[in-house]
Design an enzyme around this catalytic site. Structure first.
Site, PDB file in Angstrom:
ATOM      1  N   TRP A   1       0.852  -1.058   0.038  1.00 49.58           N
ATOM      2  CA  TRP A   1      -0.078  -0.092   0.014  1.00 49.58           C
ATOM      3  C   TRP A   1       0.676   1.144   0.101  1.00 49.58           C
ATOM      4  O   TRP A   1       0.540   2.205  -0.728  1.00 49.58           O
ATOM      5  CB  TRP A   1      -0.923  -0.149   1.416  1.00 49.58           C
ATOM      6  CG  TRP A   1      -2.298  -0.916   0.907  1.00 49.58           C
ATOM      7  CD1 TRP A   1      -2.361  -2.138   1.707  1.00 49.58           C
ATOM      8  CD2 TRP A   1      -3.046  -1.084  -0.197  1.00 49.58           C
ATOM      9  NE1 TRP A   1      -3.508  -2.774   1.133  1.00 49.58           N
ATOM     10  CE2 TRP A   1      -3.809  -2.246   0.033  1.00 49.58           C
ATOM     11  CE3 TRP A   1      -3.326  -0.331  -1.097  1.00 49.58           C
ATOM     12  CZ2 TRP A   1      -5.081  -2.439  -0.799  1.00 49.58           C
ATOM     13  CZ3 TRP A   1      -4.269  -0.652  -2.182  1.00 49.58           C
ATOM     14  CH2 TRP A   1      -5.206  -1.689  -1.881  1.00 49.58           C
TER      15      TRP A   1
ATOM     16  N   ASP B   1      -1.441   6.669   6.226  1.00 48.38           N
ATOM     17  CA  ASP B   1      -2.522   5.730   5.738  1.00 48.38           C
ATOM     18  C   ASP B   1      -2.796   4.777   6.863  1.00 48.38           C
ATOM     19  O   ASP B   1      -2.086   3.937   7.066  1.00 48.38           O
ATOM     20  CB  ASP B   1      -2.351   5.250   4.317  1.00 48.38           C
ATOM     21  CG  ASP B   1      -3.396   4.173   3.772  1.00 48.38           C
ATOM     22  OD1 ASP B   1      -4.451   4.117   4.539  1.00 48.38           O
ATOM     23  OD2 ASP B   1      -3.184   3.550   2.841  1.00 48.38           O
TER      24      ASP B   1
ATOM     25  N   LYS C   1     -12.474  -1.479   5.971  1.00 47.22           N
ATOM     26  CA  LYS C   1     -11.755  -2.383   6.930  1.00 47.22           C
ATOM     27  C   LYS C   1     -12.312  -2.625   8.295  1.00 47.22           C
ATOM     28  O   LYS C   1     -12.496  -3.507   8.778  1.00 47.22           O
ATOM     29  CB  LYS C   1     -10.236  -2.148   6.822  1.00 47.22           C
ATOM     30  CG  LYS C   1      -9.475  -1.772   5.514  1.00 47.22           C
ATOM     31  CD  LYS C   1      -9.709  -2.932   4.586  1.00 47.22           C
ATOM     32  CE  LYS C   1      -9.317  -2.719   3.058  1.00 47.22           C
ATOM     33  NZ  LYS C   1      -8.152  -1.672   2.947  1.00 47.22           N
TER      34      LYS C   1
HETATM   35  C1  LIG Z   1      -7.456  -1.204   1.357  1.00 49.15           C
HETATM   36  C2  LIG Z   1      -6.434  -0.286   1.538  1.00 49.15           C
HETATM   37  C3  LIG Z   1      -6.106   0.625   0.577  1.00 49.15           C
HETATM   38  C4  LIG Z   1      -6.970   0.793  -0.534  1.00 49.15           C
HETATM   39  O1  LIG Z   1      -8.341   1.127  -0.328  1.00 49.15           O
HETATM   40  P1  LIG Z   1      -9.311   1.487  -1.363  1.00 49.15           P
HETATM   41  O2  LIG Z   1     -10.607   1.773  -0.477  1.00 49.15           O
HETATM   42  O3  LIG Z   1      -9.612   0.431  -2.309  1.00 49.15           O
HETATM   43  O4  LIG Z   1      -8.742   2.681  -2.160  1.00 49.15           O
HETATM   44  C5  LIG Z   1      -5.133   1.477   0.853  1.00 49.15           C
HETATM   45  N1  LIG Z   1      -4.439   1.599   2.074  1.00 49.15           N
HETATM   46  C6  LIG Z   1      -4.400   0.521   2.864  1.00 49.15           C
HETATM   47  C7  LIG Z   1      -3.577   0.492   3.980  1.00 49.15           C
HETATM   48  C8  LIG Z   1      -5.448  -0.470   2.734  1.00 49.15           C
HETATM   49  O5  LIG Z   1      -5.571  -1.491   3.610  1.00 49.15           O
END
Ligand SMILES: *Cc1c(COP(=O)(O)O)cnc(C)c1O
Length: 375
Positions: free
Chosen positions: A103, A187, A211
């Site tokens: 990511w 993030d 998540k």
């Molecule tokens: C799932 C995830 C993303 C991507 O999320 P989207 O909603 O599909 O854009 C980005 N960073 C992390 C750490 C994630 O777990």
């Protein structure tokens, strides 16, 4: 009983939340409309949205000098929206990225479209740590090793790598790294609300909701107010943090139903004792699963111990030819979505807030039984 769902995302939601949403589906609180059918500017939805923000602020003890924004496009869109908003902050056009897995690597690549982007540190190589050879992206680069340019507009990291199962929570004081004016941008998509956040160490935190916080469709953004207002001219109007903040996330139609469900998740979290309460449960779950993985010769987790994620637990079977049998038997036993990400292989159990200890125990019991039958 419902099966236990270990999906990495979109992932399990608290059953109580789903039941409440079902009960309120066609008529929210006697107003004669479903939440999906209301004006986002009407008094009912304004109340839903205000309560969601207030509960989120309370849960994470968000300081007043941070704006809370409900946005769209997921963390992936935010990977572009954030450089568009921040990279022009101090005229340098620079930002530095810590690479710790899939990511953060994607975030880095996307930012490259908007400025002079450098790698502050990377765990993309194998490393010898505590006498163990760690494969690429199974460890986190220690903050002392980061090289942050003192004029960077921000430094970015991913605090929980959902695919690799690597978590990093000791966010450094960047003054100690010679970059006192550089805000940290994080993030936190896959562990937001699973543990407390130290807002004094961050300038901005973002997370897709699907998540740990709700359904897909809403992105949570926390940003220190002094960092707002520097968007590049090419930044889409609807993604300029100034507009989103001034309109209290209603610059255009927000993802109303996703915000409503996230709001129900926040209320559920408060009933679990807030973030402190859910963190205790998350520690117990992680201990149960890692404890078993460590004692069994049949399974292994590849991540450097201090960097192991409480939320995403990848593991491999010593005999990979048993992978298909493991997944098929697990599904039979009511344990869903355990297949690891294709880039890592093996298995992955995502044990987010809404997964109770009983679900983790059911997984461990199944793994023990499978080991007995095949070990
Ligand atoms: C799932 C995830 C993303 C991507 O999320 P989207 O909603 O599909 O854009 C980005 N960073 C992390 C750490 C994630 O777990």
């Amino acid at each position: 009983m419902r099966p236990w769902n270990f999906s990495a995302g979109p992932s399990v939601l608290p059953l109580e939340v789903l039941q409440q949403a079902a009960a309120e589906m066609t008529d929210w609180h006697g107003c004669g409309m479903s939440v999906m059918e209301m004006s986002h500017r009407g008094k009912q939805f304004m109340q839903i949205c205000d309560e969601a923000e207030a509960d989120l602020r309370e849960l994470l003890a968000v300081p007043d000098d941070f704006a809370v924004l409900f946005m769209q496009g997921g963390a992936t869109a935010e990977n572009a929206i954030l450089p568009l908003n921040l990279i022009g902050r101090n005229g340098s056009g620079k930002a530095d990225y810590v690479l710790s897995g899939s990511w953060s690597s994607k975030s880095y690549k996307e930012a490259g479209r908007y400025g002079d982007i450098a790698v502050a540190a990377s765990s993309g190589e194998a490393a010898e740590l505590d006498g163990v050879r760690q494969a690429p992206f199974t460890w986190f680069p220690a903050a002392e090793t980061w090289r942050v340019r003192s004029d960077a507009a921000y430094v970015h990291l991913c605090s929980n790598e959902t695919i690799g199962g690597v978590e990093f929570v000791q966010w450094p004081d960047l003054a100690g790294l010679g970059a006192p004016d550089v805000p940290l941008v994080v993030d936190a998509s896959s562990h937001i609300l699973s543990r407390p956040i130290d807002f004094s160490r961050a300038g901005m935190i973002y997370a897709g909701a699907q998540k740990n916080a709700g359904p897909a469709g809403v992105t949570l953004v926390f940003i220190r107010r002094d960092l707002i207002g520097h968007a590049l001219p090419i930044c889409p109007t609807a993604f300029d943090y100034v507009n989103v903040a001034e309109a209290k996330s209603m610059f255009n139609t927000p993802p109303t139903y996703a915000i409503y469900i996230a709001g129900l998740v926040f209320k559920w979290l408060k009933r679990q004792g807030g973030v402190a309460g859910i963190e205790r449960a998350n520690i117990a779950k992680a201990q149960a699963l890692y404890g078993y993985l460590d004692e069994s010769p049949f399974y292994a987790n590849p991540v450097h111990r201090p960097a192991r994620s409480r939320m995403n637990v990848p593991f491999i079977l010593a005999d990979e030819s048993l992978n298909q049998a493991f997944l098929a038997d697990a599904e039979q036993a009511g344990l869903l979505q355990l297949k690891g990400h294709k880039s890592v292989g093996g298995m992955r159990a995502s044990i987010y807030n809404a997964m109770p200890l009983a679900g983790v125990q059911a997984l461990v019991d199944f793994m023990q039984d499978f080991e007995k039958r095949h070990g």
